[in-house]
Enzyme design. Structure first.
Site, short mmCIF file in Angstrom:
data_model
loop_
_atom_site.label_atom_id
_atom_site.label_comp_id
_atom_site.label_asym_id
_atom_site.label_seq_id
_atom_site.Cartn_x
_atom_site.Cartn_y
_atom_site.Cartn_z
N ASP A 1 65.26 61.65 -7.55
CA ASP A 1 64.07 60.90 -7.95
C ASP A 1 63.78 59.79 -6.93
O ASP A 1 64.70 59.29 -6.28
CB ASP A 1 64.33 60.31 -9.35
N HIS B 1 58.53 63.64 -0.34
CA HIS B 1 59.11 64.95 -0.71
C HIS B 1 59.65 65.66 0.54
O HIS B 1 60.69 66.31 0.50
CB HIS B 1 58.06 65.83 -1.40
N LEU C 1 79.98 77.07 -1.68
CA LEU C 1 79.20 76.29 -2.64
C LEU C 1 78.05 77.10 -3.26
O LEU C 1 77.32 77.79 -2.54
CB LEU C 1 78.60 75.08 -1.91
C1 FPP Z 1 60.93 63.20 -7.92
O1 FPP Z 1 60.48 62.10 -7.20
C2 FPP Z 1 60.98 64.34 -7.04
C3 FPP Z 1 60.44 65.56 -7.30
C4 FPP Z 1 59.74 65.90 -8.54
C5 FPP Z 1 60.51 66.61 -6.30
C6 FPP Z 1 61.88 66.78 -5.79
C7 FPP Z 1 61.88 67.59 -4.59
C8 FPP Z 1 62.65 67.33 -3.51
C9 FPP Z 1 63.59 66.21 -3.40
C10 FPP Z 1 62.65 68.24 -2.40
C11 FPP Z 1 63.22 69.53 -2.90
C12 FPP Z 1 63.62 70.38 -1.84
C13 FPP Z 1 63.77 71.69 -2.00
C14 FPP Z 1 64.44 72.42 -0.95
C15 FPP Z 1 63.30 72.44 -3.17
P1 FPP Z 1 59.10 61.47 -7.62
O2 FPP Z 1 58.03 62.13 -6.85
O3 FPP Z 1 58.94 61.53 -9.09
O4 FPP Z 1 59.29 60.00 -7.14
P2 FPP Z 1 58.65 58.70 -7.82
O5 FPP Z 1 59.26 58.62 -9.19
O6 FPP Z 1 59.07 57.62 -6.91
O7 FPP Z 1 57.18 58.91 -7.88
#
Ligand code: FPP
Length: 255
Positions: free
Chosen positions: A35, A52, A146
């Site tokens: 997050d 992201h 893994l």
């Molecule tokens: C939450 O942060 C993040 C997500 C919903 C997307 C997570 C995805 C990645 C970390 C990349 C994934 C990689 C692969 C290979 C699938 P947020 O956007 O809610 O952050 P915020 O709360 O600060 O807005």
């Protein structure tokens, strides 16, 4: 504030710099709610998708380090059943990440003996994402290192609902008797049935909730929360979480 609370749980003498990880007591299965990508980007005056993109690179680093530490399974919450509520361009961007991740890193993952899997609802995921994921699953299915388990279009209540639906069908068919339903049997209907429950859950960015993630599997899991935004998560943060896990006495309700 959160870090202060976490520090309170450490003994006076122990700091993350002064003690080493016990390699023989690394959790078998670690689950992570990644997050803070959006806030990381906002802090830098960048669009949310930049967070992201950076988050994807961190996934690579964390997979590598977890594998080196001897972790057996890593479940990463990449997209929840609730994330569809986000603006369409952001959803599209996140949905392209698995393909991009695998295009870039699959050869390395194969070399490192990583086995790729997913949990979640396949329906609704774009065809190109499914294709990339299916190919990775197929090409790594015999690997024994893994297990990299992406929770994609995943929601725990959906998973539990599906498990109950499937179980009810089997009872109806007569392959299972209602009297035989127990925790072990219900667990076998969950999407993680062969990798076991996580011993450690990590959530980044200072949010302290589970957000519909692995509610069945987390019953006895140690929870570790950090203020660090996911794109800033590092090998050191992972080790800090594991160290804290190793300090905790796990009693499973006993004494
Ligand atoms: C939450 O942060 C993040 C997500 C919903 C997307 C997570 C995805 C990645 C970390 C990349 C994934 C990689 C692969 C290979 C699938 P947020 O956007 O809610 O952050 P915020 O709360 O600060 O807005």
């Amino acid at each position: 504030m959160l870090n202060k609370l976490v520090n309170l749980t450490k003994s006076n003498k122990e700091t993350k710099d002064s003690i080493e990880l016990d390699r023989s007591r690394v959790p078998n299965h670690i689950a992570i709610i990644m997050d803070g990508n959006g806030r990381w980007a906002k802090k830098r005056g960048l669009p949310r998708i930049a967070g992201h993109r950076e988050g994807m690179k961190v996934v690579r680093k964390v997979v590598k380090h977890a594998n080196e530490l001897g972790v057996h399974a890593l479940t990463l919450y990449a997209f929840s059943t609730e994330n569809w509520k986000r603006p369409k361009p952001e959803v599209e961007f996140i949905m392209k990440l698995p393909e991009q991740f695998l295009l870039t890193y699959l050869p390395e993952l194969i070399k490192e003996n990583v086995q790729v899997r997913t949990i979640g609802q396949r329906e609704g995921i774009p065809a190109y994402t499914q294709k990339a994921v299916n190919e990775a699953i197929e090409r790594t299915k015999h690997n024994s290192g893994l297990v990299l388990n992406f929770a994609l279009n995943y929601g725990s209540r959906y998973e539990i609902t599906e498990a109950v639906r499937q179980l009810s069908k089997d009872v109806e068919k007569g392959t299972i008797r209602a009297e035989d339903v127990n925790e072990k049997l219900i667990g076998s209907y969950m999407m993680t049935n062969d990798i076991g429950d996580p011993e450690l859950l990590i959530r980044t960015s200072g949010e302290i909730r589970l957000s519909n993630f692995m509610l069945w599997q987390l019953a006895y899991t140690e929870l570790w929360f950090t203020d660090v935004y996911w794109p800033d998560f590092s090998k050191e943060t992972l080790e800090e979480a594991i160290l804290e896990y190793q300090r905790r006495g796990r009693r499973f309700g006993g004494v």
